[in-house]
Enzyme design. Structure first.
Site, PDB file in Angstrom:
ATOM      1  N   CYS A 148       0.932  -1.202  -0.170  1.00  0.00           N
ATOM      2  CA  CYS A 148      -0.217   0.113  -0.082  1.00  0.00           C
ATOM      3  C   CYS A 148       0.806   1.317   0.113  1.00  0.00           C
ATOM      4  CB  CYS A 148      -0.971  -0.093   1.109  1.00  0.00           C
ATOM      5  SG  CYS A 148      -2.468   1.027   0.872  1.00  0.00           S
ATOM      6  N   HIS A 206      -3.573  -5.658   1.562  1.00  0.00           N
ATOM      7  CA  HIS A 206      -3.331  -5.926   3.322  1.00  0.00           C
ATOM      8  C   HIS A 206      -3.982  -7.152   3.839  1.00  0.00           C
ATOM      9  CE1 HIS A 206      -2.604  -1.741   3.877  1.00  0.00           C
ATOM     10  NE2 HIS A 206      -3.623  -1.464   3.209  1.00  0.00           N
TER      11      HIS A 206
END
Lengths: 243, 454
Positions: free
Chosen positions: A94, A194
């Site tokens: 991310c 994630h």
């Protein structure tokens, strides 16, 4: 045999359980009798990057981004670039993934320069891309369908010739438009996933470990592990996504 | 009262009645539809009610219930909303339920728990007299966004109620920072020493100064990012406190006995709930009651007669087995529960239930930010996991160091309850929110226990 892992910016890039990736890497090494060390490199601290085999950079909050950019400009950006060029293994998630690219442009047009180690850029969108998702990795990244949870407003566009980590099976991935997810460049594995991404995706985790071990000892073979629980959690999510 | 408000009340009551006839619960829909008919209904109905409003990440429900207990003990005439009704719609429904058909309040006071995202809208509407902000931790990032966003929501809400007395947790650098941005009178509460805590957490939710972004140093830590924080760069520091827990005299599986100080008075208080976070809840509730006008001595005793319930350390007796249910919602809360379990001096069976419905957080990655390693290091026996994401829970515990063969995945809640009802040791069920609702109903049914409070 021992792997030296560097955890970059654990003090500010520590959202969404991504540290679980480190735990996963360390456990999967330890279950095979391979040692590992994790060196935390927070803001303001420096180290000799050549002594590390594997780097991990997670995601963070916008609140801390300024502190981060100022620290990167004090030499770390260069160290990261040369480590990547040297073929060191990187897992970036991310915010950490976006950071290796050229730049980030907010939805209202403000651009800030990132490290620029790999040719891609990120543009902020007003709507977040959020939810469970899946993508198919190529053989150089474990060759499996990876399941995870994405939560980003940045849309990442890879430069010409830059390979993605995988192709989206369900969800948005890099930008929700071109079907790509993440980046795969030299020994860098960048992703929006994630979850954390590694525990439920043992093939992907082992591909990263194997890449790092191979550099130390060419042809190194990883012993198989009992991944029944891992596969159960993985398959549950694939099924839930209708895949 | 205007005609729209009257219609709004009618709609709300009619929808509630219909739901009852259809045997469907739900506190949100009636208020939601009523607010469509009369957008300022909550404002109109709350006008003559003295309200204590509670918001923050953890401890909202428990604090609200402790405050209720304080009001009950003092003979106050009050009502309260249920934790499942803490958005504008639910608060509106609760207000309608506690007013006449013509909008006249049936009670003088109310304790209203409010979701931290909804607080921005709800607080200015119902104009509470006292606001308690318990703490701010990372919670459901998929829903609330970043923690500074939640902080800003709360700040905006308070700014809409300039006359309210605001009670703030002095030990939380995020919460305490609100005082500098508002004109309200503030009361601070906190722990005057570490009280047994002290170690820095693996992941801090607020490691850097909210004002200047330098890293905080701590004179002492209690848990998570809470403690006596000091910013070495700009000097921002834990403020002095009006309600202070100065000493922990004793603690056991059911309670803590502490020395609490307020208004120049010092007294022993038995907090009838275990674990450090409930000491905070007791101190915050005392501060809220003081701000509401109760004398300090009485206010400090609010947690003494408190009965825990609805999943918060709630106790059930099932065929001779003692079952305690401890709701967890985020890493900070989870770490506190692990701390509590590790402090038990007896064998027990832990049962972890992980769901990923909207009210739990659709993103379950937070379990990897909680310190299950500490649990795994201290616990040797069998662990049972269940819930929609049981596999992920099992995986988390495996990587924390619980051997796979000691992990049992039991998806079926009835089979799970069969298993836990035949134990010679106490059972601790640790569910996320919707898992708690589900298993609690079945458990309460088996125990024949009445619904306490929600």
């Amino acid at each position: 045999m021992e792997l030296n892992i560097c955890h970059l910016y654990p003090d500010v890039l520590n959202l969404y359980g991504d540290n679980g990736n480190l735990l996963c890497l360390q456990q999967r090494l330890s279950w095979r009798g391979i040692g590992s060390t994790v060196t935390r490199l927070p803001i303001g601290e420096t180290a000799d990057f050549t002594k590390f085999d594997l780097f991990f950079i997670g995601g963070g909050q916008d609140f801390e981004q300024e502190v981060l950019l100022s620290d990167l400009s004090k030499g770390k950006a260069e160290s990261i670039k040369s480590a990547i060029a040297d073929g060191k293994v990187f897992l970036t998630v991310c915010g950490g993934y976006q950071m290796l690219g050229r730049s980030y442009t907010t939805w209202d047009g403000v651009t800030c320069d990132f490290i620029g180690a790999i040719d891609y850029e990120t543009k902020g969108a007003k709507d977040r891309m959020i939810g469970n998702f899946a993508f198919q990795c190529g053989p150089e990244s474990g060759g499996s369908a990876v399941v995870g949870f994405e939560n980003h407003s940045g849309k990442t566009y890879l430069g010409p010739g830059v390979q993605p980590l995988g192709t989206v099976l369900s969800g948005s991935g890099n930008n929700g438009e071109d079907g790509t997810e993440g980046v795969r460049y030299l020994n860098v594995f960048g992703t929006y996933s994630h979850g954390p991404v590694l525990p439920k995706n043992p093939d992907f985790a082992d591909a990263i470990l194997k890449t790092a071990l191979d550099r130390k000892s060419p042809g190194f073979a990883l012993d198989p592990l009992d991944d029944a629980l891992e596969h159960q959690a993985h398959d549950y999510m694939l099924k839930r996504l209708g895949l | 009262m205007n005609i729209r408000a009257f219609l709004g009340i009618l709609v709300c009551r009619a929808v509630k009645l219909a739901a009852k006839i259809l045997r469907r619960g739900g506190t949100a829909k009636p208020g939601e539809l009523a607010a469509k008919v009369c957008p300022d209904l909550a404002q109109i109905l709350a006008k003559d009610v003295r309200i204590i409003m509670v918001t923050g990440t953890n401890g909202k429900t428990t604090s609200s219930r402790i405050i209720e207990q304080g009001l009950l003990d003092s003979g106050a005439d009050y009502f309260a909303n249920r934790s499942g009704a803490n958005l504008l719609s639910g608060v509106t429904t609760t207000l309608v339920e506690n007013s006449t058909l013509f909008g006249k309040a049936k009670h003088q006071c109310a304790v209203i728990e409010c979701d931290e995202a909804a607080f921005r809208t709800v607080a200015p509407l119902v104009q509470p007299e006292v606001i308690l902000v318990t703490n701010l931790f990372r919670d459901q990032l998929d829903r609330y966004g970043e923690i500074t966003h939640t902080l800003s929501n709360i700040r905006q809400g308070i700014r809409g109620v300039p006359d309210a007395v605001v009670c703030l947790n002095a030990d939380c650098s995020l919460t305490a920072s609100l005082a500098g941005d508002i004109s309200n009178r503030c009361l601070f509460y906190g722990l005057g020493e570490a009280l047994g805590g002290g170690e820095p957490p693996a992941v801090s939710d607020a490691s850097h100064c909210i004002h200047c972004k330098a890293e905080y140093t701590y004179k002492y830590r209690t848990y998570g990012h809470l403690g006596h924080f000091v910013c070495p760069a700009c000097g921002y520091e834990r403020p002095g406190t009006d309600v202070t827990v100065t000493k922990l005299l004793s603690k056991d599986a059911d309670s803590s006995t502490v020395v609490m100080e307020a208004g120049g008075l010092s007294r022993t208080v038995r907090v009838n709930l275990p674990a450090v976070y409930n000491i905070y809840n007791a101190a915050g509730s005392s501060a809220a009651l003081m701000a509401f006008g109760m004398d300090p001595d009485r206010a400090m005793q609010c947690a003494e007669n408190f009965q825990c319930g609805f999943g918060r350390m709630e106790r059930f007796d099932l065929n001779g087995t003692v079952i305690r249910m401890i709701l967890v919602k985020n890493p900070a809360g989870c770490n506190q529960v692990i701390e509590y379990l590790n402090g038990l001096n007896e064998a027990y069976l832990p049962v972890f239930l992980l769901n990923d419905n909207a009210a739990d957080s659709r993103d379950i990655s937070w379990i990897w930010d909680a310190d299950y390693e500490k649990f795994a290091a201290a616990y040797q026996g069998e662990v049972v996991v269940s819930g929609i994401r049981a596999d992920d829970m099992a995986l988390r515990l495996k990587y924390a160091g619980i051997p796979a063969q000691k992990l049992t995945v039991e998806r079926d809640y009835d089979a799970l309850l069969d298993r836990v009802s035949h134990q010679d040791k106490p059972v601790f069920i640790i569910p996320t929110y919707t898992a708690m609702l589900d298993i609690r109903t079945r458990l309460a049914h088996r125990c024949g226990s009445a619904e306490f409070w929600e």
